[in-house]
Design a protein around this motif. Sequence first.
Motif, PDB file in Angstrom:
ATOM      1  N   CYS A 284      26.202 155.262  52.421  1.00  9.46           N
ATOM      2  CA  CYS A 284      25.980 154.148  51.706  1.00  9.46           C
ATOM      3  C   CYS A 284      24.847 154.609  50.810  1.00  9.46           C
ATOM      4  N   GLU A 285      23.842 155.373  51.154  1.00  8.33           N
ATOM      5  CA  GLU A 285      22.868 155.876  50.340  1.00  8.33           C
ATOM      6  C   GLU A 285      23.509 156.962  49.116  1.00  8.33           C
ATOM      7  N   MET A 286      24.295 157.632  49.617  1.00  4.26           N
ATOM      8  CA  MET A 286      24.866 158.387  48.530  1.00  4.26           C
ATOM      9  C   MET A 286      25.651 157.799  47.656  1.00  4.26           C
ATOM     10  N   ILE A 287      26.326 156.676  47.702  1.00  2.00           N
ATOM     11  CA  ILE A 287      26.619 155.801  46.748  1.00  2.00           C
ATOM     12  C   ILE A 287      25.782 154.891  45.902  1.00  2.00           C
ATOM     13  N   LEU A 288      24.654 154.636  46.533  1.00  5.10           N
ATOM     14  CA  LEU A 288      23.615 153.811  45.708  1.00  5.10           C
ATOM     15  C   LEU A 288      22.758 154.911  44.937  1.00  5.10           C
ATOM     16  N   ALA A 289      22.773 156.210  45.450  1.00  4.68           N
ATOM     17  CA  ALA A 289      21.965 157.093  44.616  1.00  4.68           C
ATOM     18  C   ALA A 289      22.622 157.142  43.345  1.00  4.68           C
ATOM     19  N   ARG A 290      23.867 156.899  43.083  1.00  2.77           N
ATOM     20  CA  ARG A 290      24.539 157.119  41.770  1.00  2.77           C
ATOM     21  C   ARG A 290      24.696 155.847  41.252  1.00  2.77           C
ATOM     22  N   TYR A 291      25.059 154.794  41.894  1.00  2.00           N
ATOM     23  CA  TYR A 291      25.357 153.562  41.462  1.00  2.00           C
ATOM     24  C   TYR A 291      24.410 152.300  42.001  1.00  2.00           C
ATOM     25  N   PRO A 292      23.146 152.510  42.053  1.00  2.00           N
ATOM     26  CA  PRO A 292      22.085 151.726  42.407  1.00  2.00           C
ATOM     27  C   PRO A 292      22.334 149.984  42.505  1.00  2.00           C
ATOM     28  N   SER A 293      22.984 149.499  41.813  1.00  2.00           N
ATOM     29  CA  SER A 293      23.273 148.110  41.736  1.00  2.00           C
ATOM     30  C   SER A 293      24.655 147.660  42.255  1.00  2.00           C
ATOM     31  N   HIS A 294      25.395 148.620  42.999  1.00  2.00           N
ATOM     32  CA  HIS A 294      26.538 148.395  43.587  1.00  2.00           C
ATOM     33  C   HIS A 294      26.589 147.183  44.428  1.00  2.00           C
ATOM     34  N   PRO A 295      27.088 146.004  44.349  1.00  2.00           N
ATOM     35  CA  PRO A 295      26.996 144.838  45.132  1.00  2.00           C
ATOM     36  C   PRO A 295      27.621 145.150  46.580  1.00  2.00           C
ATOM     37  N   ARG A 296      28.693 145.525  46.644  1.00  2.00           N
ATOM     38  CA  ARG A 296      29.432 145.798  48.054  1.00  2.00           C
ATOM     39  C   ARG A 296      28.591 146.959  48.882  1.00  2.00           C
ATOM     40  N   THR A 297      28.358 147.898  48.155  1.00  2.00           N
ATOM     41  CA  THR A 297      27.523 148.933  49.019  1.00  2.00           C
ATOM     42  C   THR A 297      26.229 148.211  49.320  1.00  2.00           C
ATOM     43  N   LEU A 298      25.425 147.566  48.461  1.00  2.00           N
ATOM     44  CA  LEU A 298      24.145 147.108  48.832  1.00  2.00           C
ATOM     45  C   LEU A 298      24.038 146.011  50.250  1.00  2.00           C
ATOM     46  N   ARG A 299      25.271 145.338  49.946  1.00  2.00           N
ATOM     47  CA  ARG A 299      25.661 144.528  51.225  1.00  2.00           C
ATOM     48  C   ARG A 299      25.834 145.395  52.618  1.00  2.00           C
ATOM     49  N   ALA A 300      26.638 146.343  52.382  1.00  2.00           N
ATOM     50  CA  ALA A 300      26.838 147.137  53.588  1.00  2.00           C
ATOM     51  C   ALA A 300      25.319 147.678  53.857  1.00  2.00           C
ATOM     52  N   LYS A 301      24.615 148.167  53.203  1.00  2.00           N
ATOM     53  CA  LYS A 301      23.429 148.881  53.585  1.00  2.00           C
ATOM     54  C   LYS A 301      22.291 147.867  54.114  1.00  2.00           C
ATOM     55  N   ALA A 302      22.401 146.330  53.601  1.00  2.00           N
ATOM     56  CA  ALA A 302      21.695 145.405  54.419  1.00  2.00           C
ATOM     57  C   ALA A 302      22.112 145.185  55.696  1.00  2.00           C
ATOM     58  N   SER A 303      23.611 144.916  56.099  1.00  2.00           N
ATOM     59  CA  SER A 303      24.197 144.848  57.074  1.00  2.00           C
ATOM     60  C   SER A 303      23.710 145.950  58.324  1.00  2.00           C
ATOM     61  N   LEU A 304      23.636 147.165  57.623  1.00  2.00           N
ATOM     62  CA  LEU A 304      23.457 148.428  58.622  1.00  2.00           C
ATOM     63  C   LEU A 304      22.072 148.257  58.864  1.00  2.00           C
ATOM     64  N   LEU A 305      21.256 148.012  57.878  1.00  2.00           N
ATOM     65  CA  LEU A 305      19.619 147.768  58.324  1.00  2.00           C
ATOM     66  C   LEU A 305      19.585 146.830  59.487  1.00  2.00           C
ATOM     67  N   LEU A 306      20.173 145.745  59.393  1.00  2.00           N
ATOM     68  CA  LEU A 306      20.241 144.703  60.084  1.00  2.00           C
ATOM     69  C   LEU A 306      20.610 145.028  61.798  1.00  2.00           C
ATOM     70  N   LEU A 307      21.581 145.778  61.824  1.00  2.00           N
ATOM     71  CA  LEU A 307      21.981 146.423  62.870  1.00  2.00           C
ATOM     72  C   LEU A 307      21.227 147.399  63.573  1.00  2.00           C
ATOM     73  N   MET A 308      20.389 148.094  62.621  1.00  2.00           N
ATOM     74  CA  MET A 308      19.310 148.899  63.390  1.00  2.00           C
ATOM     75  C   MET A 308      18.096 148.418  63.416  1.00  2.00           C
ATOM     76  N   GLY A 309      17.957 146.922  63.622  1.00  2.00           N
ATOM     77  CA  GLY A 309      16.428 146.450  63.878  1.00  2.00           C
ATOM     78  C   GLY A 309      15.709 146.308  62.415  1.00  2.00           C
ATOM     79  N   GLU A 310      16.117 146.801  61.342  1.00  2.00           N
ATOM     80  CA  GLU A 310      15.175 146.604  60.445  1.00  2.00           C
ATOM     81  C   GLU A 310      15.595 145.113  59.493  1.00  2.00           C
ATOM     82  N   ARG A 311      15.090 144.283  60.191  1.00  2.00           N
ATOM     83  CA  ARG A 311      15.194 142.804  59.665  1.00  2.00           C
ATOM     84  C   ARG A 311      14.578 142.495  58.470  1.00  2.00           C
TER      85      ARG A 311
END
Length: 215
Positions: free
Chosen positions: A157-184
């Motif tokens: 996910c971060e690999m995509i955002l390093a090139r496209y920092p405002s990519h909506p779909r990838t940002l949503r995926a990042k937020a969901s992953l952080l939530l799954l990892m306990g980073e509320r």
Amino acid sequence: MTHIRYPLLFLSVLALLGPACASRNYTYYLIEPEPQRNPQLDEDETLQRPFAYGSNTTMKVRWNDGDMITEIDVPMLSTGQRVVIEHSPDATGLPKLPSTNLVPPPPTAADKALEDAYKSRGLRINDTGAAVSIAKANEQMRKAIQEGNYALALEWCEMILARYPSHPRTLRAKASLLLLMGERKKAIEIYEQVENIESDPAVRKKLEELQAGEP
């Protein structure tokens, strides 16, 4: 009292040498001709690119102890941080970050349409980020999620955002992953960020639940 008389010629020579000596530093008399200072060595105390705290500014740290080479990018955060770099395989009781050998998959012809759609919305592309195939990186991210490896999925996910920092779909995926990892808290920040870029009913509902303190 004893009076010393100097010859007139000697006094004249001193008068001629006096101003010249005052204008030259001691190096002139050690090295002749006097060395010239390279302009490249002149230091300008003004920061040309000051750290933008809270942004994506990083400081690269390298270490080589002869047995292991370590290279990390330390984020410059306004909240402060403490980074421990462990080079020894000896057990110290400190948690370790797993190493990664991920290489950004190169873009294909199919990615051109995805990039054009991204740019058409006025979203910024980070030219310093490595070129990456959005489609292939997303595929690897989904595979890692299916295997329960959320840390690896976050790397893709971060690999995509390093090139496209405002990519909506990838940002949503990042937020969901952080939530799954306990980073509320961090997940809420990312959800809020992506809602400002592109609102989504499902994400907005989840964000409201998180802000209300619901699980």
